[in-house]
Design an enzyme around this catalytic site. Sequence first.
Site, PDB file in Angstrom:
ATOM      1  N   CYS A   1     -23.175 -38.193   0.833  1.00  0.00           N
ATOM      2  CA  CYS A   1     -21.819 -37.809   1.245  1.00  0.00           C
ATOM      3  C   CYS A   1     -21.493 -38.336   2.628  1.00  0.00           C
ATOM      4  CB  CYS A   1     -21.646 -36.298   1.180  1.00  0.00           C
ATOM      5  SG  CYS A   1     -22.930 -35.397   2.025  1.00  0.00           S
TER       6      CYS A   1
ATOM      7  N   GLY B   1     -20.121 -31.502  -4.039  1.00  0.00           N
ATOM      8  CA  GLY B   1     -19.730 -32.460  -5.077  1.00  0.00           C
ATOM      9  C   GLY B   1     -18.435 -33.147  -4.690  1.00  0.00           C
ATOM     10  N   SER B   2     -17.633 -33.458  -5.698  1.00  0.00           N
ATOM     11  CA  SER B   2     -16.452 -34.291  -5.463  1.00  0.00           C
ATOM     12  C   SER B   2     -15.246 -33.450  -5.024  1.00  0.00           C
ATOM     13  CB  SER B   2     -16.105 -35.038  -6.746  1.00  0.00           C
ATOM     14  OG  SER B   2     -15.825 -34.103  -7.772  1.00  0.00           O
TER      15      SER B   2
ATOM     16  N   GLU C   1     -13.947 -43.120  -1.458  1.00  0.00           N
ATOM     17  CA  GLU C   1     -15.400 -42.973  -1.518  1.00  0.00           C
ATOM     18  C   GLU C   1     -15.932 -43.686  -2.753  1.00  0.00           C
ATOM     19  OE1 GLU C   1     -17.099 -39.010  -2.238  1.00  0.00           O
ATOM     20  OE2 GLU C   1     -18.516 -39.441  -0.631  1.00  0.00           O
TER      21      GLU C   1
ATOM     22  N   GLY D   1     -13.935 -29.796  -6.190  1.00  0.00           N
ATOM     23  CA  GLY D   1     -13.772 -28.823  -5.105  1.00  0.00           C
ATOM     24  C   GLY D   1     -12.431 -28.106  -5.198  1.00  0.00           C
TER      25      GLY D   1
ATOM     26  N   GLU E   1     -18.682 -28.547   0.205  1.00  0.00           N
ATOM     27  CA  GLU E   1     -19.187 -29.734   0.899  1.00  0.00           C
ATOM     28  C   GLU E   1     -18.865 -30.909  -0.007  1.00  0.00           C
ATOM     29  OE1 GLU E   1     -20.628 -32.565   2.159  1.00  0.00           O
ATOM     30  OE2 GLU E   1     -22.733 -32.010   1.902  1.00  0.00           O
TER      31      GLU E   1
ATOM     32  N   LYS F   1     -26.553 -23.722 -10.687  1.00  0.00           N
ATOM     33  CA  LYS F   1     -26.240 -24.687 -11.744  1.00  0.00           C
ATOM     34  C   LYS F   1     -26.448 -26.105 -11.219  1.00  0.00           C
ATOM     35  CE  LYS F   1     -22.935 -27.053 -13.332  1.00  0.00           C
ATOM     36  NZ  LYS F   1     -23.734 -28.220 -13.781  1.00  0.00           N
TER      37      LYS F   1
HETATM   38  P1  NAD Z   1     -18.824 -33.499  -9.577  1.00  0.00           P
HETATM   39  O1  NAD Z   1     -18.105 -32.913  -8.435  1.00  0.00           O
HETATM   40  O2  NAD Z   1     -18.093 -33.670 -10.866  1.00  0.00           O
HETATM   41  O3  NAD Z   1     -20.128 -32.621  -9.928  1.00  0.00           O
HETATM   42  C1  NAD Z   1     -20.829 -31.839  -8.982  1.00  0.00           C
HETATM   43  C2  NAD Z   1     -21.250 -30.535  -9.636  1.00  0.00           C
HETATM   44  O4  NAD Z   1     -20.087 -29.801 -10.031  1.00  0.00           O
HETATM   45  C3  NAD Z   1     -22.072 -30.708 -10.910  1.00  0.00           C
HETATM   46  O5  NAD Z   1     -23.045 -29.686 -10.983  1.00  0.00           O
HETATM   47  C4  NAD Z   1     -21.037 -30.517 -12.007  1.00  0.00           C
HETATM   48  O6  NAD Z   1     -21.581 -30.078 -13.228  1.00  0.00           O
HETATM   49  C5  NAD Z   1     -20.172 -29.435 -11.394  1.00  0.00           C
HETATM   50  N1  NAD Z   1     -18.817 -29.350 -11.952  1.00  0.00           N
HETATM   51  C6  NAD Z   1     -18.054 -30.339 -12.484  1.00  0.00           C
HETATM   52  N2  NAD Z   1     -16.870 -29.839 -12.895  1.00  0.00           N
HETATM   53  C7  NAD Z   1     -16.880 -28.521 -12.615  1.00  0.00           C
HETATM   54  C8  NAD Z   1     -15.933 -27.481 -12.784  1.00  0.00           C
HETATM   55  N3  NAD Z   1     -14.735 -27.683 -13.339  1.00  0.00           N
HETATM   56  N4  NAD Z   1     -16.260 -26.235 -12.363  1.00  0.00           N
HETATM   57  C9  NAD Z   1     -17.454 -25.999 -11.785  1.00  0.00           C
HETATM   58  N5  NAD Z   1     -18.395 -26.946 -11.609  1.00  0.00           N
HETATM   59  C10 NAD Z   1     -18.111 -28.201 -12.006  1.00  0.00           C
HETATM   60  O7  NAD Z   1     -19.422 -34.842  -9.120  1.00  0.00           O
HETATM   61  P2  NAD Z   1     -19.877 -36.047 -10.064  1.00  0.00           P
HETATM   62  O8  NAD Z   1     -18.958 -36.310 -11.185  1.00  0.00           O
HETATM   63  O9  NAD Z   1     -21.253 -35.773 -10.437  1.00  0.00           O
HETATM   64  O10 NAD Z   1     -19.706 -37.217  -9.037  1.00  0.00           O
HETATM   65  C11 NAD Z   1     -18.425 -37.774  -8.813  1.00  0.00           C
HETATM   66  C12 NAD Z   1     -18.188 -38.039  -7.371  1.00  0.00           C
HETATM   67  O11 NAD Z   1     -18.445 -36.871  -6.583  1.00  0.00           O
HETATM   68  C13 NAD Z   1     -19.116 -39.063  -6.729  1.00  0.00           C
HETATM   69  O12 NAD Z   1     -18.769 -40.349  -7.023  1.00  0.00           O
HETATM   70  C14 NAD Z   1     -18.941 -38.703  -5.283  1.00  0.00           C
HETATM   71  O13 NAD Z   1     -17.760 -39.240  -4.783  1.00  0.00           O
HETATM   72  C15 NAD Z   1     -18.827 -37.216  -5.293  1.00  0.00           C
HETATM   73  N6  NAD Z   1     -20.098 -36.563  -4.973  1.00  0.00           N
HETATM   74  C16 NAD Z   1     -20.253 -36.081  -3.724  1.00  0.00           C
HETATM   75  C17 NAD Z   1     -21.449 -35.495  -3.381  1.00  0.00           C
HETATM   76  C18 NAD Z   1     -21.702 -34.964  -2.022  1.00  0.00           C
HETATM   77  O14 NAD Z   1     -22.853 -34.840  -1.622  1.00  0.00           O
HETATM   78  N7  NAD Z   1     -20.688 -34.588  -1.289  1.00  0.00           N
HETATM   79  C19 NAD Z   1     -22.479 -35.408  -4.306  1.00  0.00           C
HETATM   80  C20 NAD Z   1     -22.268 -35.897  -5.597  1.00  0.00           C
HETATM   81  C21 NAD Z   1     -21.058 -36.449  -5.912  1.00  0.00           C
END
Ligand code: NAD
Length: 485
Positions: free
Chosen positions: A289, A233-234, A386, A238, A255, A180
């Site tokens: 990240c 992701g965030s 962050e 996580g 991660e 996804k």
């Molecule tokens: P996010 O964590 O919301 O999204 C990352 C992924 O998770 C996306 O594919 C999203 O659709 C999915 N997701 C969101 N909610 C979910 C849920 N409840 N269940 C399963 N999957 C879900 O990140 P974002 O909103 O796109 O970015 C916000 C913050 O995240 C950024 O400002 C940054 O701090 C952090 N981030 C970190 C990384 C990294 O490489 N570690 C990458 C992107 C964002």
Amino acid sequence: MFDQRTGKTWPLLIGGEARPALSGRVFQTLNPATGAHLADVAEAGIADVDLAVASARQAFEEIWGPMRAADRGALLLRFAEVIRQHSEELTQLESLDSGKPVSAIRRQDLPAVIDTLIYYAGWADKITGTVTPARPDALTYTVREPLGVVGAIIPWNFPLMIGMWKIAPALACGCTVVLKPAEITPLTAIRLGELALEAGLPPGVLNVVPGFGKVAGQAIVDHPDIDKVTFTGSPVVGRQILQGAAGNLKRVTLELGGKSANIIFPDADIDAAVRAAGSGIFFNTGQVCSAGSRILVHESIHDEVAGKLAARAKSMRLGNPQEAGTSMGPVVSEVQMNRILTYIEIGRAEGAQLITGGARHGDQGYFIEPTVFANVRHEMRISQEEIFGPVAAVVPFKDDDDALRLANGTVYSLAAGVWTADMTRAHRFTRRLKAGTVWVNTYGPTDIRLPWGGARDSGFGREHGEEAIDNFTEPKVVWINTGPA
Ligand code: NAD
């Protein structure tokens, strides 16, 4: 080549077929450099994820799991070759959808994607067990078996590269994948799925379900027939994933974010340190990240380093990511732009010294000036949280102990850098810094052969290297009685 004018809706890829969402719903993805509509994409719902998981399960049980390991490796090598042939197309697509400069994608993302796939293709037939002489009356050994169906949920900052960090080791181990992509950068993941089929990967081995986190992402996390979720992701999401995965006790790798410290001592090569500090925070518009977002500088050289860093920031060329000379593109979305601008206001209000940048650049697209705050205090929010944008916090420190206290003083533990000519100090810092990776006299390089990941709010588990093989397999013990029955 991707053609914006075709007006096609980008599909889900399930069981080797391009298909619309069962609900018929679509969502839009935008070009962050202009804010303009880029493409319509099928929006996966719970029922689509169900179908994708069923197809991944069938491919795992009937085709990919039982396949001769060397044949799996050969197919992954072919996949790498097909990607190489489509490098320029993928580069343009990634740039249009994410705002990343084509120069950076050509230099970094695409070579890393291909390297990752070739590296794990090589692993496919080298995943072995061990014979352990546990008892004299038994032959006891382990075999490593693939976990099964993997849900891979990826962010928008390196869609191709982070996608491949998950796909390649999972497939090499014999797992099948439901991928996804982030809803704001779905296009290259769909294209990867198509290219996998073109390379001869059997239908159902790699399924792609673009859609929203709360629906398609959550459906993956909740699904009783998914064996593992690998997520980047965030930290907020996580934590939700960890809770959701409790349902069927899925394995989870997380991660998450970072607030990494890049520590500069007066005995370092200051110009080299400033160059690396600049790319450490401005590369990919700070959406990394492991961005070196806290630049800890000995107080005796604080003003010099801050000044030189500001000069580097001013020399960045912001502009059209599709032009080869652009060194910094937009941030990925309006939401992220506003979030970063809010942090810049917070920094000002907290009393940090804004020495360059600090505003939106232009009024089209989501560009932000590379920004440097000097004389930042450790307790300030811009030094603790962050920001995920091109905002550097230069924090002065007094001595080695002070530097270590500050470096280790956030909720994150992903990466750190230290610049010094004193090797005794360098070794002391590599031992005492809380981070998954510590760089000495450099900042930022990673390699697929080396484990990557963090602790605390940066998540847990390691990607890359042999560790990723462990992530997607499980040992099975075989105990054969060789004594009397
Ligand atoms: P996010 O964590 O919301 O999204 C990352 C992924 O998770 C996306 O594919 C999203 O659709 C999915 N997701 C969101 N909610 C979910 C849920 N409840 N269940 C399963 N999957 C879900 O990140 P974002 O909103 O796109 O970015 C916000 C913050 O995240 C950024 O400002 C940054 O701090 C952090 N981030 C970190 C990384 C990294 O490489 N570690 C990458 C992107 C964002």
